[in-house]
Write a protein that holds these residues in place. Structure first.
Motif, short mmCIF file in Angstrom:
data_model
loop_
_atom_site.label_atom_id
_atom_site.label_comp_id
_atom_site.label_asym_id
_atom_site.label_seq_id
_atom_site.Cartn_x
_atom_site.Cartn_y
_atom_site.Cartn_z
N ILE A 300 -0.45 -9.44 -13.71
CA ILE A 300 0.33 -9.17 -12.51
C ILE A 300 1.74 -8.71 -12.88
O ILE A 300 2.30 -7.81 -12.25
CB ILE A 300 0.37 -10.44 -11.64
N LYS A 301 2.30 -9.32 -13.90
CA LYS A 301 3.65 -8.93 -14.31
C LYS A 301 3.69 -7.48 -14.77
O LYS A 301 4.64 -6.74 -14.48
CB LYS A 301 4.13 -9.86 -15.42
N GLN A 303 1.64 -5.02 -13.81
CA GLN A 303 1.51 -4.14 -12.65
C GLN A 303 2.81 -4.09 -11.84
O GLN A 303 3.19 -3.04 -11.34
CB GLN A 303 0.36 -4.64 -11.76
N ARG A 304 3.47 -5.22 -11.72
CA ARG A 304 4.73 -5.25 -10.99
C ARG A 304 5.79 -4.41 -11.72
O ARG A 304 6.58 -3.70 -11.09
CB ARG A 304 5.21 -6.69 -10.84
N TYR A 336 1.18 -7.29 -5.28
CA TYR A 336 1.73 -7.88 -6.50
C TYR A 336 3.14 -8.43 -6.31
O TYR A 336 3.86 -8.67 -7.28
CB TYR A 336 1.70 -6.86 -7.64
N SER A 337 3.56 -8.61 -5.05
CA SER A 337 4.81 -9.32 -4.72
C SER A 337 6.01 -8.68 -5.41
O SER A 337 6.76 -9.34 -6.14
CB SER A 337 4.70 -10.80 -5.09
N THR A 368 -1.58 -11.19 -1.00
CA THR A 368 -0.93 -11.03 -2.30
C THR A 368 -1.86 -11.56 -3.37
O THR A 368 -2.71 -12.42 -3.12
CB THR A 368 0.40 -11.79 -2.36
N ALA A 369 -1.69 -11.04 -4.58
CA ALA A 369 -2.54 -11.45 -5.71
C ALA A 369 -2.03 -12.76 -6.28
O ALA A 369 -0.84 -12.95 -6.50
CB ALA A 369 -2.55 -10.36 -6.78
N GLY A 373 -5.52 -13.29 -10.23
CA GLY A 373 -5.99 -12.02 -9.68
C GLY A 373 -6.65 -12.14 -8.34
O GLY A 373 -6.98 -11.12 -7.72
#
Length: 633
Positions: A300-301, A303-304, A336-337, A368-369, A373
């Protein structure tokens, strides 16, 4: 370079323990200097691998063990000390240490494979420099301090020369070296390898910039190569291209291709008829990775970081990227916030070009993820779609339109398109069973009245909302239907709404009145059209005024005759009704009347009356024929 035979040997002070461990016999030497021929120590036939260890093949036994990652190298001290300043100033581990080696190199650039190449260089074995290993060897030589002060033509100078004169002159080699630098932080950054590669790539990409219309197709040759780089390297290249004055459309196309490759795609599961499928009152979202070569979704990090970096390098021109790509980035940012500032920036950009959007672009998830995931509910509420974001996008669009009007710029016919887009969006979100009436009503009333020329789309959305909620109260139904203007419904929509049991009674009455008014106007419009056609034909015939007047006179006569006939018909109708009433009242003396009819006196009177009626009929027929002849004359 050939050296003097007298100087071909050098002195090396070795500790007794080292000498004893390196010798073949059990003797000890204390504080003594031995002269060892350089050829015997600095030359080796190669390396031999045994399990997780590498051994230098030489006539002299090894006296130093170095561990890099999970590989242990057994080598000689002198070749390394003679060319690496790092080994000359470090302190080795004592023999009684718990470590299985004399030295352990932590965070060595390039790992064990690069260290093997460095050892071969120190032993004088041939190594080949290529774009895949030049950056790791340059960083490793800097780590080991292989400078020119120790020996001319050391590894630092050789790797730097190859990188400067060979790599930077080639597009493909620059891309390859830049990819190899992804695992060499921070050494590659500190040695300016990344900066020089990015500048070289940007210069090569910008020098072929043309002013033709199909410039984007010409530039596609470098889009694919740049899209394979890591996000921080890609960002530096785009920044360099913008500094060189490249057109925003080209930069935007390159960013879109990079986003299509690296950003995950959010797809709604659609059933066979193309509708959204709802399972247990929840929308089933499917997240697939944009990188086809890898099966799993990145962290996630990561993708963000990608989405935030791409937004930061977007050109300010609104035509640089498409509205569909902005919508995709907004969906990924929500899932992904991403930071609120980034989400707000994307909302503004979408609002500026909302007329280019479609319904799928506005279907933004409200999930949100999680850490693993999975999708979890966001703070926006239990609805499947994020209604608040669409509301803010509409506000940005209306604000932009207001600014355009104040600046007296030519207004584009985009308001009607936005009205149709919003009605289609309302029809889609109306299937959400968790959508409150208030949110639906506020969103439907967000546009001005001139945004809808026809309310058929809004009626369809309201009907879908009522169909999804059969238990809705009468008060909520009336409040929802107030959004719709019955006078803006078409005849087909009015006919459907008049028979719709889901609508409140007041709305149905309004629809009926509107339908009758439309029918009356349509009939009047047809009559007006027919009269216009007749007048056009009269003009085309070019008749004389006398003929026109005679025709009008005949028309008036026909109208008067028609009026007389209608009057006579009404009088006959009244007399007929009176006769029926009399017959009902005189039912008591019907039998007496029959006896009178049988008498001879009655027959005589009837014969006289018949003869009188026949004379009257002949006289009337003669008068009628005379009148018809006069009218025809």
């Amino acid at each position: 370079m050939q050296q003097d035979p007298e100087k071909s040997t050098m002195k090396l002070s070795i500790q007794p323990q080292s000498l004893a461990s390196a010798s073949d016999g059990p003797y000890e030497v204390q504080n003594r200097s031995i002269v060892v021929p350089e050829k015997l120590i600095t030359k080796a036939d190669g390396f031999e691998k045994k399990e997780h260890s590498w051994f230098a093949i030489s006539q002299i036994p090894t006296d130093l063990s170095i561990q890099v990652q999970d590989i242990t190298f057994y080598v000689h001290k002198f070749p390394l000390v003679s060319r690496c300043g790092y080994f000359g100033r470090i302190e080795l581990q004592p023999p009684n240490s718990n470590l299985r080696c004399d030295l352990k190199l932590e965070n060595f650039p390039g790992g064990s494979e690069t260290f093997e190449a460095v050892l071969k260089f120190c032993y004088g074995l041939p190594i080949s420099l290529n774009p895949n290993n030049v950056a790791p060897l340059r960083c490793a030589s800097e780590f080991l301090e292989m400078t020119e002060a120790l020996e001319d033509g050391n590894l630092i100078s050789k790797a730097e020369a190859f990188f400067t004169f060979v790599v930077l002159s080639s597009w493909k080699d620059s891309i390859t070296v830049l990819k190899s630098c992804e695992t060499l932080s921070p050494w590659a950054e500190n040695l300016q390898i990344v900066r020089r590669c990015c500048d070289s790539i940007a210069w090569k990409a910008s020098r072929q910039t043309s002013t033709t219309q199909d410039i984007i197709n010409e530039e596609m040759w470098w889009f694919n190569d740049v899209a394979t780089l890591r996000i921080d390297h890609f960002t530096r290249i785009i920044t360099a291209l913008r500094a060189k004055g490249m057109r925003p459309e080209i930069i935007g196309s390159c960013i879109m291709q990079y986003g299509e490759k690296w950003l995950p795609s959010l797809e709604v599961e659609i059933d066979r008829v193309g509708r959204f499928s709802y399972g247990k009152n929840e929308l089933q979202w499917n997240i697939t990775n944009g990188r086809t070569q890898e099966g799993d979704i990145g962290p996630i990090k990561e993708q963000r970081t990608i989405i935030e970096s791409l937004v930061s390098i977007l050109p300010p021109q609104k035509e640089a990227v498409s509205c569909k790509f902005l919508s995709k980035m907004l969906k990924v940012a929500i899932v992904y916030s991403a930071s609120p500032a980034l989400v707000s920036e994307l909302e503004k950009r979408i609002g500026l070009m909302l007329e280019n959007a479609n319904v799928n672009d506005l279907l933004i998830p409200s999930y949100t993820a999680g850490d693993e995931g999975e999708l979890v509910n966001s703070m926006e509420g239990p609805t499947m779609h994020n209604i608040n974001i669409v509301q803010r996008i509409l506000e940005y669009f209306l604000l932009y339109e207001q600014q355009q009007q104040q600046q007296q710029q030519p207004q584009k016919p985009g308001m009607l398109a936005i009205g149709k887009l919003l009605d289609s969006y309302l029809a889609e979100i109306a299937k959400d069973p968790n959508l409150p009436v208030t949110n639906f009503q506020v969103l439907a009333e967000s546009l001005p009245e001139n945004a809808r020329a026809c309310d058929d789309g809004l009626y369809r959305a309201i009907d879908t909302y009522l169909k999804t909620r059969p238990s809705l109260s009468e008060h909520e139904r009336r409040r929802l239907c107030k959004v719709m203007d019955c006078e803006k419904l078409s005849l087909d929509a009015c006919a459907h709404a008049a028979q719709n049991d889901r609508l409140p009674l007041r709305t149905v009455i309004q629809v009926l009145f509107s339908e009758q008014a439309k029918l009356r106007m349509e009939i009047q419009g047809k009559n007006q059209t027919e009269s216009d056609d007749i007048s056009e034909q009269e003009v085309s015939w070019s008749s004389t005024k006398k003929e026109v007047r005679s025709l009008k006179a005949e028309l008036e006569k026909v109208k008067s005759q028609m009026a007389e006939l209608q009057k006579d018909y009404s009088e006959l109708q009244q007399e007929y009704e009176k006769l029926i009433i009399k017959q009902r009242n005189s039912s008591g003396w019907i039998l007496g009347w029959r006896k009178i009819r049988k008498s001879a006196l009655f027959h005589t009177k009837m014969d006289e009356e018949d003869t009188d009626e026949s004379h009257n009929r002949k006289f009337q027929n003669q008068r009628g024929s005379l009148r018809r002849r006069q009218s025809i004359a």
